[in-house]
Design an enzyme around this catalytic site. Structure first.
Site, PDB file in Angstrom:
ATOM      1  CB  THR A  35      -0.842   0.222   1.271  1.00  9.61           C
ATOM      2  OG1 THR A  35      -1.631  -1.172   1.411  1.00  9.61           O
ATOM      3  CG2 THR A  35      -2.047   1.247   1.246  1.00  9.61           C
ATOM      4  CD  GLU A 211      -4.940  -6.455  -2.021  1.00  5.96           C
ATOM      5  OE1 GLU A 211      -4.538  -7.601  -2.458  1.00  5.96           O
ATOM      6  OE2 GLU A 211      -4.911  -6.127  -0.943  1.00  5.96           O
TER       7      GLU A 211
END
Length: 657
Positions: A35, A211
């Site tokens: 992230t 993702e």
């Protein structure tokens, strides 16, 4: 290595953040800071003066998108981040559908049907076709239609195809879409209109996907249309954490990238900041048994840590009592918080024994997947009014709103109103406002319609708080909630939910949003339920735990046939089950315990159970079978620690500490 690299990003992260040269795959292992990498990369693009409108980043949950925005606000400031497109795949699809509604037979003020509304629409379709409308039939057909829309099912069933066509026609008539349409319809727009495709390709000149291992075939097609050839595409994913095959995710999308993007650069993030070395060594050895992977090996910067424990219990009840006793012991010895501990299981029925043991031990706990705020009846009722005000063609919203509270409008009156609307080729609400409708309840229906027209005017031209309060009062919902509540506490709790919705609406309005965008935001949030309770032991399925981390993790129910699940084995999905186990293990930071029961009761019969085959695939050098004779110094030390911890817990319970 420069200062930025050494102090903030490791070498691989730095390369990924500052890579220039077209398509990039960041293969990011669990706990490797993915992230951070994707947000830093967006920040670097902005600081290189890439136009804000040319950057689009998508992920799979609102929570992940929110985290990205919050991190970027600290670096770039709120005003710049507001102008960036950071959202879920479905939110991006909704933007396209709203902007190009006419290309897919819709108008801009459309409704988005959630599950309950989809079911109502499907019951109507089945009834028209004189087909069964029971709940199982409705669920089964909606599942198949969803699979068809997502490319997971090629139906040769003529009846199913006819039902699907009529369902889509009904949604179009009501100016509505369902969740799957937010991918299907944008694909239709991008494939069918060169001007729209060029516009969105310019808005996705730098396209980032988080993702990526969770993407479906349709979402991959979405990516290919928005970022073709050698475009500036960045995808971040982990082939070892692809666990959503049952809902269309295809790990092969990661392998396909190298074929479709010949100049693809691959950067592996293998330094783990979450788990100890023993946990990672065990996880690496397990996942190495999969053949369908690109290959990487996580390494820890936290030291070796304690070995992975394996417990063997006589029964499921014994297993639960032992886990709960250990949680209490660790709290007594190390002062951990309850929410440092998580109990994971492959199948949700496993939670029952653990809930009972936690209750008996008076330990606070939370089972993920409870009733959502958006599922509460009073919230659904109020949203039905808002949806109807936002889209007068939403017949399903009218059906719910007109019955809450009851106005004496029965099914016969609504059936006749529906026939009248069909003749007039208009919505139910528009039909209710017509003078030509003849029925004893015509005046009641007309008054209801006029009330909504009046309230719509205030939502469009008045103050946001006045509009909300006018709806609450004139709809009669508050009076109905208070009248139906069993006591004052229930009434206040239910009204508190309405007031929470009110505060959300006012904040949205203060930021310049209108009713249409508010309903859009509510829909996407409702689909993405977020549990994050404080101060409670967490119980959840492994699927629900993805993306989370805990100091102490207990993976329970490690019986043969339980994990991996026997159905998955029968369907040749062992590799996905192994990835699921890998996800479970890598949720642990410092302490990982795996347990199983020798027997369990099923349908009144005691069934003997063996250990999961996965336990044999974990490197034995990092395992400690607690119930076997501790014949090594390390084993003796671990056994002594466990005894000491239990004694400390007993002393605390007796008030002797």
């Amino acid at each position: 290595m420069n200062e930025v690299t050494s102090n903030q990003l490791n070498e691989a992260q730095y390369r990924a953040v500052h890579y220039r040269g077209g398509p990039l795959l960041v293969l990011a292992g669990a706990g490797s800071g993915k992230t951070r990498v994707i947000t830093e990369r967006i920040g670097a693009l902005v600081e290189r003066d890439v136009p804000l409108d040319a950057i689009t980043a998508v992920t799979f949950t609102n929570k992940a998108a929110k985290e990205m925005r919050e991190r970027l606000e600290l670096r770039l400031g709120e005003e710049k981040v507001k102008r960036l497109r950071i959202c879920t795949f479905h939110a991006l699809g909704l933007m396209m559908v709203r902007e190009h509604a006419a290309l897919v037979g819709r108008r801009q003020r459309l409704s988005i049907f959630a599950v309950n509304e989809q079911k109502s629409a499907m019951r109507s379709v089945l009834a028209d076709l004189k087909l069964p409308t029971d709940a199982d039939q409705v669920d089964r057909i909606l599942t198949k239609i969803s699979q068809m829309k997502n490319g997971m099912l090629e139906s040769k069933d003529n009846v199913l195809s006819m039902v699907a066509d009529k369902y889509d026609t009904l949604l179009q008539k009501m100016n509505a879409v369902d969740f799957d349409d937010l991918i299907v319809l944008p694909l239709r727009i991008l494939n069918g209109d060169a001007e729209a495709r060029a516009l969105w390709q310019s808005r996705c000149r730098h396209f980032l996907v988080d993702e990526y291992q969770d993407s479906s075939r349709m979402q991959y097609d979405f990516v290919r249309l928005l970022a073709p050839g050698n475009a500036n595409l960045t995808v971040v994913g982990d082939d070892d954490q692809s666990i959503y095959g049952w809902r269309g995710a295809e790990v092969r999308n990661l392998f396909q990238l190298e074929r479709d993007y010949p100049s693809l650069e691959v950067i592996k993030l293998e330094e783990n900041y979450r788990s100890t070395g023993a946990i990672l060594q065990g996880s690496n050895s397990l996942i190495a048994n999969n053949s369908e992977r690109l290959g990487k090996k996580l390494r820890s910067n936290l030291g070796v840590g304690k070995p992975i424990r394996i417990w063997v219990a006589e029964t499921s009840e014994d297993e639960a009592e032992r886990v709960v006793a250990e949680i209490r012991s660790q709290r007594a010895v190390t002062q951990i918080k309850w929410d440092d501990c998580c109990i994971l299981y492959r199948s949700s029925f496993k939670s029952r024994a653990f809930e009972m043991a936690l209750r008996e031990a008076d330990i606070p706990y939370h089972v993920s997947g409870g009733l959502s705020f958006f599922d509460r009846a009073e919230v659904q009722d109020f949203l039905a009014y808002l949806k109807l005000i936002g889209n007068f063609s939403d017949d399903l919203a009218l059906m719910r709103a007109i019955s809450r509270p009851r106005r004496g409008i029965g099914s016969k009156a609504l059936e006749l109103l529906g026939q009248f609307a069909h003749e007039k080729q208009c919505s139910l609400l528009e039909a209710a406002l017509e003078d030509g409708f003849q029925h004893a309840k015509a005046n009641v229906l007309k008054a209801f319609g006029q009330m909504l027209v009046d309230i719509e005017h205030v939502f469009l031209h008045g103050e946001p708080d006045d509009a909300f309060d006018m709806l609450l009062e004139r709809s009669g919902l508050e009076d109905a909630i208070r009248a139906e509540a069993e006591d004052e506490n229930e009434a206040e709790r239910r009204m508190g939910n309405i007031m929470s919705l009110r505060r959300w609406w006012l904040r949205h309005s203060e930021n310049g949003g209108d009713l249409s965008s508010f309903l859009q935001h509510v829909f996407l949030a409702a689909d993405d339920k977020d549990d994050d309770p404080q101060g409670q032991v967490r119980l959840m399925t492994v699927h629900a735990a993805k993306g989370l981390e805990f100091s102490h993790v207990f993976v329970v129910g490690m019986e043969d046939g339980g994990f991996p699940h026997k159905n998955a084995v029968a369907e040749n999905r062992l590799e996905e089950e192994r990835r699921l186990m890998y996800v479970a293990m890598t949720r642990a930071r410092f302490r990982l315990t795996l347990s199983y029961a020798k027997s369990q009761r099923k349908f009144g019969q005691v069934e003997k159970m063996g250990p999961s085959p996965f336990l044999k695939e974990i490197d034995g050098d990092v395992l400690h079978w607690v119930d076997k004779t501790p014949d090594t110094e390390e084993g003796k030390m671990a056994a002594k620690e466990e005894v000491d911890a239990h004694m400390a817990a007993i002393r605390e319970m007796l008030g002797l500490n």
